[in-house]
Design an enzyme around this catalytic site. Structure first.
Site, PDB file in Angstrom:
ATOM      1  N   THR A  73       1.123  -1.149  -0.045  1.00  0.00           N
ATOM      2  CA  THR A  73      -0.540  -0.145   0.005  1.00  0.00           C
ATOM      3  C   THR A  73       0.830   1.275  -0.077  1.00  0.00           C
ATOM      4  O   THR A  73       1.727   1.101   0.247  1.00  0.00           O
ATOM      5  CB  THR A  73      -1.605   0.339   1.107  1.00  0.00           C
ATOM      6  N   CYS A  74       0.929   2.818  -0.028  1.00  0.00           N
ATOM      7  CA  CYS A  74       1.484   3.176   0.239  1.00  0.00           C
ATOM      8  C   CYS A  74       2.006   3.709   1.314  1.00  0.00           C
ATOM      9  O   CYS A  74       2.850   4.285   1.238  1.00  0.00           O
ATOM     10  CB  CYS A  74       0.519   4.659  -0.457  1.00  0.00           C
ATOM     11  N   SER A 125      -1.371   1.138  11.729  1.00  0.00           N
ATOM     12  CA  SER A 125      -2.009   1.985  10.547  1.00  0.00           C
ATOM     13  C   SER A 125      -1.382   3.645  11.180  1.00  0.00           C
ATOM     14  O   SER A 125      -1.019   3.591  11.931  1.00  0.00           O
ATOM     15  CB  SER A 125      -3.121   2.291   9.705  1.00  0.00           C
ATOM     16  N   GLY A 180      -7.042  19.530  -3.710  1.00  0.00           N
ATOM     17  CA  GLY A 180      -5.451  19.275  -2.927  1.00  0.00           C
ATOM     18  C   GLY A 180      -5.887  17.672  -2.419  1.00  0.00           C
ATOM     19  O   GLY A 180      -7.542  17.225  -2.394  1.00  0.00           O
TER      20      GLY A 180
END
Length: 417
Positions: A49-50, A107, A189
């Site tokens: 994942t990122c 996380s 953004g």
């Protein structure tokens, strides 16, 4: 065999390095196929994942360095560079880690639910390529069950812990269902994109994105099937909007009290919710003085977030307690698996002895040897062969004075006084 987890995440490495170690869809499949063809990696699941890349493996030998070497080679990095930013867990720690990750306890945003879906997808990809065997199959099914239990029995995901999520939670609290609510998002953004994602997940289907640069607004809008307008069109767009959420980099307010007054009049004073999560502010504070305009700022939302973080920390403690129990349950299963393997190997050895002696007895009978003598010889040889290893162990324990081992052997062999 050994269970090993090798990973890199937002706590151990910069975005630049995480990007280098991340697996694209094509790389993901190629990596799994490469590991499948190796005799070293028996089972593999790769989560990418990122914020993290983790490789879960069942190794033939307990040698995590092999996994580090493979990962460095695959991404064309040096082992030294990678080892400084990775973490490695084996066996019990590895079991606990995958469960903690799936529950959102590891996380960036404590308790976030997206990681569970990402792990499920990674597991399915590995399974489709035959990279998941008995051990990882059981581990990941157990993990999914634990994550579900944690979500059900604790409040780990009940409270908003990001400003973007808090903004959407506030909107949902005020309006209930969002499927018929019209939302105007000002800015293009990362924050507005995150707000849009949360809105979509909560059933909102009528969004409009406004931005100074329309092309940037179009990029965000495309993902969520939203409309696009320029900042010049915001005043007329306000008339149609029930909720306005703004987050730009503007140094001056974009929405003033006067334009909101006009919008409310045109709406026949149907209430509007304004959420300003920009610093400096996008919406004049005087807007909050209007009777039918309800203005919340980033400070208001941050107070909600701080309170909710404490709530999630308490829930995280409850989740950790659940995980400890489930790790113990999984280890009991692993030990039973060892017993099954031991029984299988022992039975195989006994069968080999039996088949060898039957073959010899059959040959003797064919040669005309009396059946009585053949049966007696078969029985004696079978007894001697089966007694050899236990007898040797008993003698060694007796000579060493290992009374506890003698008692254990007695129980195992079922010897009565």
């Amino acid at each position: 065999m050994s269970l090993v987890v090798l990973g890199i995440n937002h706590k151990t490495a910069s975005v630049d390095l995480r990007e280098k170690v991340a697996f694209s869809v094509e790389q993901h499949e190629n990596a799994l196929k490469q590991m499948l063809n190796s005799s070293v990696f028996l089972e593999t699941v790769i989560v990418s994942t990122c914020n993290r890349t983790e490789v879960y493996c069942i190794l033939e030998e307990n040698n995590p360095q092999i996994l580090l070497s493979w990962l460095a080679h695959f991404h064309k990095l040096t082992e030294t560079e990678l080892s400084q930013h990775t973490y490695c867990y084996t066996d019990t720690q590895a079991i606990s880690h995958v469960m903690r990750v799936a529950c959102g306890l590891d996380s960036l945003v404590l308790g976030e639910p997206q990681i569970l879906g990402q792990i499920k997808q990674a597991y399915q990809t590995s399974k489709s390529l035959s990279c998941v065997g008995v051990l990882l199959e059981r581990l990941f099914q157990k993990t999914f069950s634990v994550a579900k239990q944690v979500r059900t029995e604790t409040d780990i995901g009940a409270s908003a812990v990001s400003v973007a999520y808090a903004a959407v939670s506030l909107a949902k609290h005020i309006y209930g269902k969002l499927d018929k609510i019209k939302v105007l998002l000002i800015g293009a953004g990362e924050t507005i994109e995150l707000v849009a994602r949360h809105l979509q997940q909560n059933g909102c289907v009528n969004m409009t994105v406004a931005n100074r640069t329309v092309s940037k607004a179009q990029v965000v809008a495309a993902e969520f099937n939203a409309n696009v307008v320029s900042l010049a069109q915001v005043p007329e767009q306000l008339i149609q909007s029930d909720i306005v959420i703004s987050s730009t980099a503007s140094t001056l307010p974009i929405i003033g009290k006067g334009v909101v007054e006009q919008a409310l009049k045109a709406r026949r004073y149907k209430p509007m919710l304004f959420v300003d999560i920009a610093v400096p502010r996008d919406i004049e504070s005087q807007v909050g003085e209007l009777d039918d305009a309800y203005l919340y700022t980033v400070d208001d939302l941050q107070a909600i977030v701080n309170q909710n973080v404490q709530s999630r920390l308490k829930a995280a403690e409850e989740a950790e307690a659940i995980i400890v129990l489930k790790v113990a349950e999984f280890e009991v299963w692993l030990k039973s698996l060892d017993a099954v393997d031991l029984i299988r190997v022992y039975r195989q050895q006994v069968d080999e002895i039996k088949n060898e002696l039957i073959e010899r007895a059959t040959a003797q009978l064919s040669a005309g040897k009396p059946a009585e003598k053949v049966i007696l010889e078969l029985a004696n040889k079978l007894s001697n062969r089966l007694m050899h290893a236990p007898t040797r162990s008993i003698k060694q324990a007796a000579e060493s004075g290992e009374l506890a081992q003698l008692v254990q052997l007695k129980n195992v062999l079922g010897i009565d006084e």
